[in-house]
Design a protein around this motif. Structure first.
Motif, short mmCIF file in Angstrom:
data_model
loop_
_atom_site.label_atom_id
_atom_site.label_comp_id
_atom_site.label_asym_id
_atom_site.label_seq_id
_atom_site.Cartn_x
_atom_site.Cartn_y
_atom_site.Cartn_z
N UNK A 458 -16.54 58.38 -3.71
CA UNK A 458 -16.42 58.73 -2.30
C UNK A 458 -17.55 58.15 -1.44
N UNK A 459 -18.80 58.18 -1.90
CA UNK A 459 -19.85 57.59 -1.07
C UNK A 459 -19.56 56.13 -0.74
N UNK A 460 -18.97 55.42 -1.72
CA UNK A 460 -18.65 54.02 -1.48
C UNK A 460 -17.55 53.90 -0.42
N UNK A 461 -16.50 54.72 -0.58
CA UNK A 461 -15.40 54.72 0.39
C UNK A 461 -15.95 54.98 1.79
N UNK A 462 -16.78 56.01 1.87
CA UNK A 462 -17.30 56.41 3.19
C UNK A 462 -18.24 55.36 3.75
N UNK A 463 -18.98 54.72 2.87
CA UNK A 463 -20.00 53.79 3.33
C UNK A 463 -19.43 52.46 3.79
N UNK A 464 -18.37 52.01 3.14
CA UNK A 464 -17.92 50.65 3.36
C UNK A 464 -16.74 50.55 4.33
N UNK A 465 -15.87 51.58 4.34
CA UNK A 465 -14.58 51.43 5.03
C UNK A 465 -14.68 51.59 6.54
N UNK A 466 -13.80 50.85 7.23
CA UNK A 466 -13.60 51.08 8.66
C UNK A 466 -12.55 52.17 8.86
N UNK A 467 -11.63 52.22 7.89
CA UNK A 467 -10.54 53.17 7.99
C UNK A 467 -10.26 53.60 6.56
N UNK A 468 -9.84 54.86 6.39
CA UNK A 468 -9.67 55.39 5.04
C UNK A 468 -8.28 55.96 4.88
N UNK A 469 -7.60 55.52 3.83
CA UNK A 469 -6.29 56.08 3.49
C UNK A 469 -6.45 56.87 2.21
N UNK A 470 -5.70 57.96 2.10
CA UNK A 470 -5.78 58.77 0.89
C UNK A 470 -4.40 58.85 0.26
N UNK A 471 -4.33 58.58 -1.03
CA UNK A 471 -3.06 58.68 -1.75
C UNK A 471 -3.07 59.89 -2.65
N UNK A 472 -1.91 60.51 -2.76
CA UNK A 472 -1.76 61.60 -3.72
C UNK A 472 -0.34 61.57 -4.25
N UNK A 476 1.03 58.23 0.62
CA UNK A 476 -0.14 58.24 1.48
C UNK A 476 -0.13 59.59 2.20
N UNK A 477 -1.17 60.38 2.00
CA UNK A 477 -1.14 61.73 2.56
C UNK A 477 -2.10 61.91 3.73
N UNK A 478 -3.01 60.97 3.94
CA UNK A 478 -3.93 61.16 5.05
C UNK A 478 -4.55 59.84 5.45
N UNK A 479 -4.93 59.79 6.72
CA UNK A 479 -5.64 58.61 7.23
C UNK A 479 -6.80 59.11 8.10
N UNK A 480 -7.96 58.53 7.88
CA UNK A 480 -9.13 58.94 8.66
C UNK A 480 -9.80 57.71 9.23
N UNK A 481 -10.40 57.87 10.40
CA UNK A 481 -11.24 56.78 10.90
C UNK A 481 -12.60 56.93 10.23
N UNK A 482 -13.41 55.89 10.32
CA UNK A 482 -14.74 55.92 9.72
C UNK A 482 -15.54 57.11 10.25
N UNK A 483 -15.39 57.39 11.53
CA UNK A 483 -16.19 58.43 12.15
C UNK A 483 -15.79 59.83 11.67
N UNK A 484 -14.50 60.06 11.55
CA UNK A 484 -14.09 61.44 11.27
C UNK A 484 -14.11 61.78 9.77
#
Lengths: 504, 330
Positions: A458-472, A476-484
């Protein structure tokens, strides 16, 4: 630290291989009832040190004491007899055999000398598993188990030798968070029973969560040892690399450009159940999720390694058919696979071969390969990525994990793809190389590449991404911007406690 | 993990475990319908007799394949053993049983040579046994001067031509050897270590198993079973022929693979290998009964082999996909 005589004491231990002083005059103690974290970059000498303790390679000089007694450990067998076991990063289980057979391999309970007493073997194996609270069927074939279950079996095997010193080498690199927790509980329980543990990991969060003491190696030498409270993560990193790393995840803000790749309602079995997503130029999209959520499967569909049952893929506004990796490459899609050793590299071949393998058709005339031009391209890219290799002729097998990964990436860069998918790009890669890979990803995005990065960290995901998608479970169950995005939100989405409408 | 295996649950698993027997059964039923004389006791005994030679060599081959190796020398070993036994028994004047014994020991000796090259010389099994294949064939030709050795006595030919309780002697020999090797593989530590080496040689070594000793046992047994195959064929032919067993290694490998052994090592077993050998035997016999010319038979056998292996692969692959193990994790 309950005992005064160290379980294991190394005194001025050294080991050289042709061209490298792998371990240089190391003196170190490990006590019963403690967890000693051993950290260092790849090539710092941790593995060699473990191999010395484990009898895999002989000492050049120095002494080893076990419970105060000098010992000679000349074979893995001898190490086992002394109660020293090692749990390797690459698991040492035989997939075709059952759990019980693996645990007792080489010391099967016998009847009349030659015959195996199967009943006793399985009863004893069951007892070993029960003792540790591991719920894995003893008669199951190891090939049918998950990676986490295999790890637990490996530990049970190690303990069945009545191990008094256990070294764990990157045990969590293939585990999910929850499985990691289970492993940690077991490791702590072992410590409380008085076992001495050496824990090798690249993940500093784990080290700080678990260890009682930390030992840092660099260039074959021990550069620092002390209780965990005496260090901060930043200090440990500085000690490991010998220089200041300004930021773990150097993130260059980028400008999101045109959409490049669009997938609509992709489906393939249970692993991918109707996934739609869009990737834009200049953007790094992080794809998070638990192991088994279908992230790798999705990546393989986009790259044509597997065929979807339904769904569409569009590139630059055109509907495209991707029937094979060959099609995907032609369209400008690259994949850095999860398992670089078996899927990303020709281990026995040279750096030049590996990096240039994608160019064979593009840089040939009348069917003859233009080796001179390939050489030029490869050389430029290898220098640009700062791959640390004595020469382009070096076999990739002999490079460290981080440099191997850079070689995989360089092969893609020679082809200049529009979309680059990286599946766990920094697994088993040391901090220094990790930061370099992250910086490189940022740089590529800044030049307009679209990047999809799968990561379980997770630290890598949070650190590198501009946008984050989550799969379950294939969706695809969620999408977050880098800020949120936060670790909590992502974990909630990944475990099904949170659903958020996903755009695209 | 097995959520979706509710429909057709046992079926897939059953097919996967027993694909060799299902294929054998299908071929037997096919011939039973096409050729009425196929399903008679007499003919089935003939099939068993014909399958014996391949089956014996395939038993040793199976052990080599399970360790991840191979034994290409079995055909030449069969010829050498047959020639030595016949020669020593007749013109050598040693008598039948000493001759047979020395023939058997010669086979084991070539196995010992194979193992020495593989274990001590670190030569890959394919290359090592390719060399001994040439050496054993050459020794056979030197010893026989390329001519058959005839004049075997009743005690010798008994092992090829006589029956006990209505079952031909070669089939008895096969049964005894198969049961012994099957017990060895499934019940002894040596057997477990044979599988272990095929699954991961280094892991096995690190677990304290003496890998070299295990491999010596494997190649010696393979040499011995190949020798038995050669001795029985010699007894059946009433003479030693220097050219017997040419291509036997291919049939033996085919039998093992049809029987579920993986050339990658770690997987295989004697019952499967026997079924594989019988598939080959039934095919020859059935095609003969149907009066298919022998040249065409080769083509058909090759096709059936490919079909069987593909079917096996298909069944296993489907199951793996269904339980979600196939491409990977993440």
């Amino acid at each position: 630290m309950t005992e005064t005589i160290p379980r294991l004491r190394l005194e001025h231990v050294s080991k050289a291989f042709p061209g490298v002083q792998a371990v240089n005059d190391v003196s170190l103690e490990v006590y019963g009832g403690e967890i000693l974290a051993l950290v260092g970059e790849n090539g710092a000498g941790k593995s060699t040190l473990m191999n010395l303790i484990n009898g895999v390679v002989p000492l050049d000089s120095g002494k080893i004491y076990l419970d105060g007694q000098p010992v000679t450990i000349d074979s893995p067998r001898r190490a086992l007899e002394l109660g020293i076991t090692m749990i390797h990063q690459e698991l040492a289980l035989i997939p075709q055999l059952t759990v019980g057979q693996n645990i007792f391999l080489g010391r099967e309970p016998r009847r009349w000398r030659f015959w195996i007493d199967w009943k006793r073997l399985y009863a004893q194996a069951q007892a070993e598993l029960d003792r540790l609270g591991i719920e894995v069927p003893v008669q199951a074939r190891v090939a049918d188990l998950s990676i986490a279950q295999r790890q637990l079996v490996e530990i049970a095997k190690a303990l069945s030798y009545h191990a008094r010193l256990i070294a764990l080498d990157e045990p969590t690199s293939a585990l999910t968070e929850r499985e990691t927790e289970t492993l940690f509980r077991l490791v702590r329980a072992l410590r409380d029973q008085g076992v001495a543990l050496i824990y090798i990991s690249h993940r500093l969060e784990e080290v700080f969560e678990l260890a009682d003491r930390i030992a840092v190696m660099r260039d074959g030498q021990l550069v620092a040892v002390g209780p965990v409270q005496a260090f901060t993560p930043a200090e440990v990193v500085r000690l490991m690399v010998g220089r200041e790393l300004t930021e773990f995840f150097p993130k260059v803000p980028t400008q999101r450009g045109e959409p490049v790749l669009r997938a609509v309602n992709l489906r393939a079995g249970r692993e991918v159940q109707g996934v739609s997503l869009e990737l834009y130029r200049g953007e790094i999209v992080g794809l998070a999720g638990l192991v088994g959520a279908g992230r790798t499967n999705l990546a393989r569909l986009l790259f044509g390694a597997d065929r979807p049952e339904a769904g569409e893929i569009w590139m630059d506004g055109q509907r495209v058919e991707i029937r094979s990796p060959r099609d995907a490459i032609r369209l400008g899609i690259g994949l850095v696979p999860e398992d670089r050793k078996s899927q990303g590299l020709f281990l026995g071949q040279s750096v030049r071969f590996n990096a240039g393998a994608g160019l064979l058709e593009r840089l040939s005339r009348l069917g003859f390969i233009d080796f001179r031009r390939i050489n030029q391209v490869v050389k430029t890219i290898i220098e640009r990525l700062r791959v640390r290799t004595p020469s382009l002729n070096q076999r990739v097998r002999n490079l460290s994990g981080g440099n191997q990964q850079k070689v995989v990436i360089s092969r893609w860069l020679t082809l200049n793809p529009k979309v680059l998918i990286l599946d766990e790009p920094t697994r088993g890669v040391d901090v220094g190389a990790k930061a370099e890979i992250h910086a490189l990803m940022s740089e590529l995005a800044a030049q307009g590449m679209a990047i999809l990065m799968i990561s379980s960290e997770l630290p890598e995901i949070l650190g590198v991404s501009d946008r984050i998608l989550v799969m379950r479970e294939g969706r695809l169950v969620a999408e977050f911007s880098r800020e949120e995005a936060t670790q909590d939100l992502i974990m909630q989405a990944a475990t099904g406690q949170l659903e958020r409408r996903v755009a695209a | 993990m097995n959520r979706s295996s509710n429909h057709a649950p046992q079926w897939g698993e059953f097919l996967r475990r027993n694909s060799t027997y299902v294929i054998l059964l299908a071929i037997v039923l096919g011939f039973a319908v096409l050729a009425p004389e196929f399903l008679t006791v007499n003919n089935l005994l003939t099939v068993a007799l014909q399958s014996t030679l391949v089956a014996l060599a395939a038993i040793g081959m199976t052990l080599a394949i399970i360790t991840g190796g191979i034994d290409l020398s079995v055909g030449s070993v069969a010829a050498l053993s047959g020639a030595l036994a016949a020669g020593l028994a007749t013109r050598g004047g040693l008598g039948t049983y000493p001759g047979l014994l020395i023939g058997l020991m010669a086979g084991a000796g070539i196995g010992l040579l194979n193992a020495a090259m593989i274990v001590w010389g670190r030569i890959p099994p394919f290359v090592a046994t390719l060399a001994s294949m040439a050496i054993a064939r050459g020794l056979t030709l030197v010893y026989t001067q390329g001519r058959p050795i005839a004049g075997l006595d009743r005690a010798f030919t008994f092992w090829g031509s006589e029956s006990l309780l209505g079952v031909p002697m070669p089939v008895w020999v096969l049964l005894v050897v198969a049961v012994l090797v099957h017990l060895l593989l499934s019940q002894t530590a040596l057997g477990l270590h044979i599988y272990a080496i095929g699954g991961g040689e280094e892991t096995t070594r690190l677990a304290g198993v003496n890998v070299g000793v295990v491999k010596f046992c494997v190649y010696v047994i393979s040499g011995a079973t190949a020798a038995l195959s050669g001795l029985i064929l010699t007894a059946r032919l009433w003479s030693a022929q220097p050219n017997i067993g040419v291509g036997l290694e291919l049939d033996a490998i085919a039998a093992a693979v049809l029987g579920g052994s993986s050339l990658a090592g770690g997987v295989g077993g004697i019952p499967g290998t026997l079924a594989g050998a019988f598939i080959i035997g039934v095919l020859s016999n059935g095609l003969n009964l149907l009066e298919v010319p022998s040249y065409n038979q080769q083509v058909i056998k090759g096709l059936v082999f490919i079909l069987a292996v593909m079917l096996d692969y298909f069944i296993k692959q489907r199951r793996a996909v269904r339980s979600g193990r196939v491409p990977s994790t993440g």
